[in-house]
Design a protein around this motif. Sequence first.
Motif, mmCIF file in Angstrom:
data_model
loop_
_atom_site.group_PDB
_atom_site.id
_atom_site.type_symbol
_atom_site.label_atom_id
_atom_site.label_comp_id
_atom_site.label_asym_id
_atom_site.label_seq_id
_atom_site.Cartn_x
_atom_site.Cartn_y
_atom_site.Cartn_z
ATOM 1 N N ASP A 265 -13.256 22.463 -8.271
ATOM 2 C CA ASP A 265 -13.626 22.033 -9.616
ATOM 3 C C ASP A 265 -12.975 20.711 -10.012
ATOM 4 N N HIS A 266 -11.746 20.495 -9.558
ATOM 5 C CA HIS A 266 -11.089 19.244 -9.899
ATOM 6 C C HIS A 266 -10.097 18.824 -8.814
ATOM 7 N N SER A 267 -9.724 17.553 -8.878
ATOM 8 C CA SER A 267 -8.757 17.015 -7.927
ATOM 9 C C SER A 267 -7.609 16.382 -8.697
ATOM 10 N N MET B 192 0.840 -1.180 0.000
ATOM 11 C CA MET B 192 0.000 0.000 0.000
ATOM 12 C C MET B 192 0.882 1.239 0.000
ATOM 13 N N GLN B 193 0.377 2.275 -0.625
ATOM 14 C CA GLN B 193 1.158 3.481 -0.828
ATOM 15 C C GLN B 193 0.455 4.696 -0.235
ATOM 16 N N ASN B 194 1.217 5.738 0.046
ATOM 17 C CA ASN B 194 0.676 7.002 0.538
ATOM 18 C C ASN B 194 0.387 7.920 -0.639
ATOM 19 N N TYR B 195 -0.667 8.731 -0.477
ATOM 20 C CA TYR B 195 -1.069 9.657 -1.540
ATOM 21 C C TYR B 195 -1.447 11.003 -0.934
ATOM 22 N N ARG B 196 -1.362 12.042 -1.748
ATOM 23 C CA ARG B 196 -1.879 13.354 -1.390
ATOM 24 C C ARG B 196 -2.733 13.814 -2.559
ATOM 25 N N VAL B 197 -3.955 14.241 -2.239
ATOM 26 C CA VAL B 197 -4.879 14.691 -3.274
ATOM 27 C C VAL B 197 -5.082 16.194 -3.104
ATOM 28 N N HIS B 198 -4.826 16.932 -4.174
ATOM 29 C CA HIS B 198 -4.954 18.385 -4.170
ATOM 30 C C HIS B 198 -6.273 18.765 -4.851
ATOM 31 N N PHE B 199 -6.987 19.696 -4.253
ATOM 32 C CA PHE B 199 -8.263 20.167 -4.788
ATOM 33 C C PHE B 199 -8.105 21.616 -5.226
ATOM 34 N N ALA B 200 -8.616 21.926 -6.418
ATOM 35 C CA ALA B 200 -8.450 23.272 -6.958
ATOM 36 C C ALA B 200 -9.755 23.790 -7.546
ATOM 37 N N LYS B 201 -9.888 25.099 -7.512
ATOM 38 C CA LYS B 201 -11.006 25.811 -8.112
ATOM 39 C C LYS B 201 -10.439 26.612 -9.274
ATOM 40 N N VAL C 276 -19.695 20.104 3.485
ATOM 41 C CA VAL C 276 -20.542 20.015 2.302
ATOM 42 C C VAL C 276 -20.784 18.540 1.977
ATOM 43 N N GLU C 277 -21.830 18.274 1.202
ATOM 44 C CA GLU C 277 -22.134 16.894 0.844
ATOM 45 C C GLU C 277 -21.266 16.383 -0.291
ATOM 46 N N ASP C 278 -20.914 17.266 -1.211
ATOM 47 C CA ASP C 278 -20.120 16.876 -2.375
ATOM 48 C C ASP C 278 -18.913 17.803 -2.483
ATOM 49 N N TRP C 279 -17.736 17.250 -2.664
ATOM 50 C CA TRP C 279 -16.516 18.055 -2.713
ATOM 51 C C TRP C 279 -16.543 19.079 -3.842
ATOM 52 N N ARG C 280 -17.342 18.829 -4.886
ATOM 53 C CA ARG C 280 -17.403 19.740 -6.031
ATOM 54 C C ARG C 280 -18.081 21.071 -5.698
ATOM 55 N N GLU C 281 -18.673 21.160 -4.518
ATOM 56 C CA GLU C 281 -19.243 22.442 -4.093
ATOM 57 C C GLU C 281 -18.131 23.438 -3.752
ATOM 58 N N ARG C 282 -16.940 22.943 -3.446
ATOM 59 C CA ARG C 282 -15.811 23.798 -3.072
ATOM 60 C C ARG C 282 -14.674 23.806 -4.081
#
Length: 67
Positions: A55-57, A1-10, A47-53
């Motif tokens: 646009d992409h990950s 198993m590997q570690n990950y980081r997910v970045h969220f951007a608008k 929020v219920e859906d991450w897309r409210e904050r």
Amino acid sequence: MQNYRVHFAKQILGVPFTVGSVGIQRARDPERARRAAELRFARQHGVEDWRERADHSEIEASGGERA
């Protein structure tokens, strides 16, 4: 198993602005890590859906490679 980081951007006028990131300590594959991060990001922002904050990950493996 590997570690990950997910970045969220608008995106504003076509330019991505990072609004947050979530670290996932262990995941079987990048898509499982992305899904876990999306759920955690949504909870953190109330929020219920991450897309409210955002646009992409974008996912990054622990070795610095972007997937």
